[in-house]
Design an enzyme around this catalytic site. Structure first.
Site, short mmCIF file in Angstrom:
data_model
loop_
_atom_site.label_atom_id
_atom_site.label_comp_id
_atom_site.label_asym_id
_atom_site.label_seq_id
_atom_site.Cartn_x
_atom_site.Cartn_y
_atom_site.Cartn_z
N LYS A 44 44.80 52.77 34.69
CA LYS A 44 44.45 52.36 36.05
C LYS A 44 44.11 53.53 36.96
O LYS A 44 43.51 53.33 38.02
CB LYS A 44 45.60 51.54 36.64
CG LYS A 44 45.84 50.24 35.92
CD LYS A 44 44.77 49.25 36.31
CE LYS A 44 45.04 47.89 35.72
NZ LYS A 44 44.34 46.84 36.44
C1 PLP Z 1 50.12 47.21 31.96
C2 PLP Z 1 48.80 46.58 32.16
N1 PLP Z 1 48.18 46.05 31.11
C3 PLP Z 1 46.99 45.43 31.22
C4 PLP Z 1 46.36 45.30 32.45
C5 PLP Z 1 45.05 44.57 32.53
O1 PLP Z 1 43.94 45.42 32.77
P1 PLP Z 1 42.74 44.93 33.66
O2 PLP Z 1 43.30 44.68 35.03
O3 PLP Z 1 41.74 46.03 33.66
O4 PLP Z 1 42.21 43.67 33.07
C6 PLP Z 1 46.98 45.84 33.57
C7 PLP Z 1 46.38 45.65 34.90
O5 PLP Z 1 46.99 45.34 35.89
C8 PLP Z 1 48.22 46.50 33.44
O6 PLP Z 1 48.84 47.05 34.49
#
Ligand code: PLP
Length: 326
Positions: A44
């Site tokens: 992120k």
């Molecule tokens: C630990 C974790 N896994 C997966 C995701 C999912 O990714 P994306 O928001 O890019 O779909 C997030 C997003 O909030 C996350 O914090």
């Protein structure tokens, strides 16, 4: 001398690591895009900085301003690091199902944290979506990030994560598997990879209690699919603008128990100390194994670090209480 100008200069260029044991029975080469090497320990960081830079350029975020975001922790961490470097105040709004470690970590990097109840509808005034919006309306010189609908999120992955995977696999990647929350990762990486090779297949990992899989398959937003679940980071009870359903070939759903068990297995069998959505993604990949042939190169992206889950998926007492292990 070789050094970064500040911590934000160390974001990206994460390694690809072969998965050896948990992929037994799969002939394809399976590679993990290992995002915990980012300074905030998650993928992120990439989109957090991109969203801030685009908001600055658009005049939405001004000097001395306050950044407000509803976040399960990782986006907040990336935003908090950028806020420190760039001199902004950071307010994170979180749901109370998130691990305590995530809240403590955000406070450690100078963020103010507001905690809201999880089990309320998105349009309830107490929900973390509504609270974030309200705070941004009440706070002067503030900017509400909205990672769900802010398309700079997808753009970050289109510009950095996707090209890295293409280059690191020498253009040989055939499948991309990843958990879906806001949709930024799957949509940005998927779009880039399909532009290079339209035959690349893009699979999303969803959780029970979330609307994505059914919506993708039927076009129906089925409220009956929505219920509280334990898995962190993936699945939604809304349709974020960052989920580009046309880029996604299919979804598979993973149970809370399997996601938790595979989070432990990644650590114990591969030495991958990762977050809960990595366990979900790994089990999702195994559920899809009939799609992978001998010469295929399957890339799975792991979002965040195990340290954020030591009170939960890495705590056997918690795992037993939930009935996930004997
Ligand atoms: C630990 C974790 N896994 C997966 C995701 C999912 O990714 P994306 O928001 O890019 O779909 C997030 C997003 O909030 C996350 O914090």
């Amino acid at each position: 001398m070789e050094y970064a100008e500040n911590i934000l200069g160390t974001i990206g260029n994460t390694p690809l690591v072969k998965i050896n044991k948990l992929t037994e029975g799969i002939d394809a080469l399976v590679l993990a895009k290992y995002e915990t090497f980012n300074p905030g320990n998650s993928v992120k960081d990439r989109m957090a900085v991109k969203m801030i830079e685009d908001a600055e350029a658009a005049g939405l975020l001004k000097p001395g301003g306050t950044i407000i975001e509803g976040t399960s922790g990782n986006t907040g961490m990336g935003l908090a690091l950028a806020a420190i470097v760039k001199g902004y105040r950071m307010v994170c709004v979180m749901a109370d199902k998130q691990s305590k470690e995530k809240i403590d970590i955000l406070r450690a990097v100078g963020s103010e944290v507001v905690v809201c109840p999880t089990n309320v509808a998105p349009d309830d005034p107490q929900s973390y979506y509504s609270t974030s919006k309200r705070l941004s309306e009440e706070t002067p010189n503030s900017w509400y990030v909205n990672q769900y609908d802010n398309l700079s999120n997808t753009k970050a992955h289109y510009e950095s994560t996707g090209p890295e995977i293409w280059k690191q696999t020498d253009g040989k990647v055939t499948h991309f598997v990843v958990g879906v929350g806001t949709g930024g990762t799957i949509s940005g990486v998927g779009k880039y990879l399909k532009e290079q090779n339209p035959n690349v297949k893009v699979w999303g990992v969803d959780t029970y209690g979330s609307v994505f899989k059914k919506y993708h398959e039927t076009g129906e937003f089925d409220e009956k699919e929505i219920y509280p679940y334990v898995t962190e980071g993936i699945g939604e009870d809304i349709l974020p603008k960052n989920v580009d359903f046309d880029i996604i070939d299919g979804f598979t759903k993973v149970t809370d128990k399997d996601a938790a068990v595979y989070t432990q297995r990644l650590a114990k069998e591969e030495g991958f100390f990762l977050g809960n959505s990595a366990g979900a993604a790994m089990k999702g990949l195994l559920q899809l194994k009939e799609h992978f042939k001998k010469d295929d190169v399957v890339v799975i992206l792991f979002h965040d670090h195990g340290s954020r889950y030591v009170g939960k998926m890495f705590n056997d007492e918690w795992m037993r209480e939930k009935g996930y292990i004997e």
